[in-house]
Design a protein around this motif. Sequence first.
Motif, PDB file in Angstrom:
ATOM      1  N   ALA A 107      30.251  33.913  58.221  1.00 27.35           N
ATOM      2  CA  ALA A 107      29.692  33.511  60.138  1.00 27.35           C
ATOM      3  C   ALA A 107      29.477  34.645  60.810  1.00 27.35           C
ATOM      4  CB  ALA A 107      31.513  33.316  60.539  1.00 27.35           C
ATOM      5  N   ALA A 108      28.137  34.255  61.279  1.00 25.71           N
ATOM      6  CA  ALA A 108      27.526  35.283  61.700  1.00 25.71           C
ATOM      7  C   ALA A 108      28.807  35.430  63.259  1.00 25.71           C
ATOM      8  CB  ALA A 108      25.807  34.558  62.542  1.00 25.71           C
ATOM      9  N   PRO A 109      28.303  36.546  64.398  1.00 22.22           N
ATOM     10  CA  PRO A 109      29.105  36.252  65.529  1.00 22.22           C
ATOM     11  C   PRO A 109      28.253  35.306  66.214  1.00 22.22           C
ATOM     12  CG  PRO A 109      28.880  38.709  64.247  1.00 22.22           C
ATOM     13  CD  PRO A 109      27.624  37.756  63.549  1.00 22.22           C
ATOM     14  N   PRO A 110      29.090  34.961  67.482  1.00 26.14           N
ATOM     15  CA  PRO A 110      27.575  34.146  68.506  1.00 26.14           C
ATOM     16  C   PRO A 110      26.944  35.333  69.134  1.00 26.14           C
ATOM     17  CG  PRO A 110      30.080  34.792  69.448  1.00 26.14           C
ATOM     18  CD  PRO A 110      30.178  34.862  67.861  1.00 26.14           C
TER      19      PRO A 110
ATOM     20  N   ASP B 296      30.268  34.421  74.747  1.00 25.13           N
ATOM     21  CA  ASP B 296      29.866  34.404  73.351  1.00 25.13           C
ATOM     22  C   ASP B 296      31.509  34.759  73.356  1.00 25.13           C
ATOM     23  OD1 ASP B 296      28.182  34.782  72.631  1.00 25.13           O
ATOM     24  OD2 ASP B 296      27.553  36.559  72.808  1.00 25.13           O
ATOM     25  N   LEU B 297      32.411  34.723  74.139  1.00 29.19           N
ATOM     26  CA  LEU B 297      33.532  34.566  74.503  1.00 29.19           C
ATOM     27  C   LEU B 297      34.473  32.924  74.477  1.00 29.19           C
ATOM     28  CD1 LEU B 297      34.845  37.397  77.129  1.00 29.19           C
ATOM     29  CD2 LEU B 297      34.896  38.034  74.773  1.00 29.19           C
ATOM     30  N   TYR B 298      33.197  32.422  75.015  1.00 36.16           N
ATOM     31  CA  TYR B 298      34.469  30.858  74.683  1.00 36.16           C
ATOM     32  C   TYR B 298      33.599  30.749  73.127  1.00 36.16           C
ATOM     33  CZ  TYR B 298      33.924  25.843  74.839  1.00 36.16           C
ATOM     34  OH  TYR B 298      34.265  24.539  74.866  1.00 36.16           O
ATOM     35  N   ALA B 299      32.520  30.863  72.550  1.00 35.75           N
ATOM     36  CA  ALA B 299      31.915  30.007  71.620  1.00 35.75           C
ATOM     37  C   ALA B 299      33.370  30.656  69.996  1.00 35.75           C
ATOM     38  CB  ALA B 299      31.072  31.485  70.802  1.00 35.75           C
ATOM     39  N   LEU B 300      33.831  32.143  70.627  1.00 34.06           N
ATOM     40  CA  LEU B 300      34.928  32.704  69.433  1.00 34.06           C
ATOM     41  C   LEU B 300      36.155  31.940  69.724  1.00 34.06           C
ATOM     42  CD1 LEU B 300      33.952  36.345  70.382  1.00 34.06           C
ATOM     43  CD2 LEU B 300      33.916  35.523  67.921  1.00 34.06           C
ATOM     44  N   ALA B 301      36.147  31.685  70.919  1.00 30.70           N
ATOM     45  CA  ALA B 301      37.411  30.814  71.559  1.00 30.70           C
ATOM     46  C   ALA B 301      37.927  29.037  70.736  1.00 30.70           C
ATOM     47  CB  ALA B 301      37.992  30.910  72.385  1.00 30.70           C
TER      48      ALA B 301
ATOM     49  N   ASP C 287      42.226  22.626  73.451  1.00 28.44           N
ATOM     50  CA  ASP C 287      40.788  21.626  73.744  1.00 28.44           C
ATOM     51  C   ASP C 287      40.166  23.065  73.770  1.00 28.44           C
ATOM     52  OD1 ASP C 287      41.890  22.115  76.247  1.00 28.44           O
ATOM     53  OD2 ASP C 287      42.813  20.207  76.274  1.00 28.44           O
ATOM     54  N   GLU C 288      39.185  22.397  74.545  1.00 24.25           N
ATOM     55  CA  GLU C 288      38.013  22.808  74.657  1.00 24.25           C
ATOM     56  C   GLU C 288      38.028  23.860  76.394  1.00 24.25           C
ATOM     57  OE1 GLU C 288      34.148  20.803  74.313  1.00 24.25           O
ATOM     58  OE2 GLU C 288      34.394  20.906  72.662  1.00 24.25           O
ATOM     59  N   GLN C 289      39.019  22.909  77.088  1.00 19.58           N
ATOM     60  CA  GLN C 289      38.982  23.374  78.557  1.00 19.58           C
ATOM     61  C   GLN C 289      40.597  24.413  78.107  1.00 19.58           C
ATOM     62  OE1 GLN C 289      41.108  20.261  81.216  1.00 19.58           O
ATOM     63  NE2 GLN C 289      41.326  21.261  82.782  1.00 19.58           N
ATOM     64  N   TYR C 290      40.404  24.658  77.368  1.00 18.95           N
ATOM     65  CA  TYR C 290      41.998  25.562  77.231  1.00 18.95           C
ATOM     66  C   TYR C 290      41.291  27.132  76.277  1.00 18.95           C
ATOM     67  CZ  TYR C 290      45.834  29.089  75.967  1.00 18.95           C
ATOM     68  OH  TYR C 290      46.000  29.871  75.975  1.00 18.95           O
ATOM     69  N   CYS C 291      40.353  26.329  75.808  1.00 23.62           N
ATOM     70  CA  CYS C 291      39.132  27.437  75.579  1.00 23.62           C
ATOM     71  C   CYS C 291      38.565  28.405  76.237  1.00 23.62           C
ATOM     72  CB  CYS C 291      38.625  27.406  74.726  1.00 23.62           C
ATOM     73  SG  CYS C 291      39.044  26.848  72.788  1.00 23.62           S
ATOM     74  N   ARG C 292      37.952  27.204  77.160  1.00 26.55           N
ATOM     75  CA  ARG C 292      37.307  28.372  78.294  1.00 26.55           C
ATOM     76  C   ARG C 292      38.032  29.351  79.552  1.00 26.55           C
ATOM     77  NH1 ARG C 292      32.340  29.197  79.513  1.00 26.55           N
ATOM     78  NH2 ARG C 292      31.359  27.957  78.162  1.00 26.55           N
TER      79      ARG C 292
END
Length: 200
Positions: A82-85, A93-98, A183-188
């Motif tokens: 898996a490539a880093p975002p 990038d932090l959101y993608a990692l989450a 969920d996505e909201q929590y990750c954001r």
Amino acid sequence: MGEFAKGGLLLSAIETEGLTPEFRELVHAAARQELTKWGIDRFSIVALADRNGLPVDEILEFWTDEAALIMDVLLDGAGREAAPPDTGSLRDDLYALAVGMAAYLGSDQGHQIQGSHLIGEPFLDGIEIRRTLWRVRVQRLGIVFTRARDRGELRDGIEPAVVLEMLLAPINMRALFTGEPIDEQYCRLMADLVWHAVRS
């Protein structure tokens, strides 16, 4: 031969010459089952071979000890390729990692494998396996923070390992302890909180 380093010391090694993809996947599948049932601290190659009808001598020919096999399996399971975002911004990038961690923990196998990291007995080998796994993962994701620093987005003195702990620990807490939704909201929310804390 593949190596996992602890500081300047070799912790474990994998002999890849002669190791076929079929045998590697067969051993990995058995090891994942053992890890989900027994965890890191009680993992045994001899027991794995006995329960799965695999030749223990052949396993040890390629994986020198339990630590080598555990790290090979867990690094592979977490996304060896898996490539880093690289979204162009640290915030995204932090959101993608989450989101990636949430998806991994949301899968049956990912949830079970991540649960095997929990420390049952604080004996040296198990602790060092966990620490080495974490260091390797931080190293792989380090480019995310190098890019952010080059773009002027990251404050001086910020360590990537600490940023990743801030971002991923709450997600693991929900997945492994409280069972609350991720969920996505929590990750954001988590990504934005961390971004505000470390941005320049």
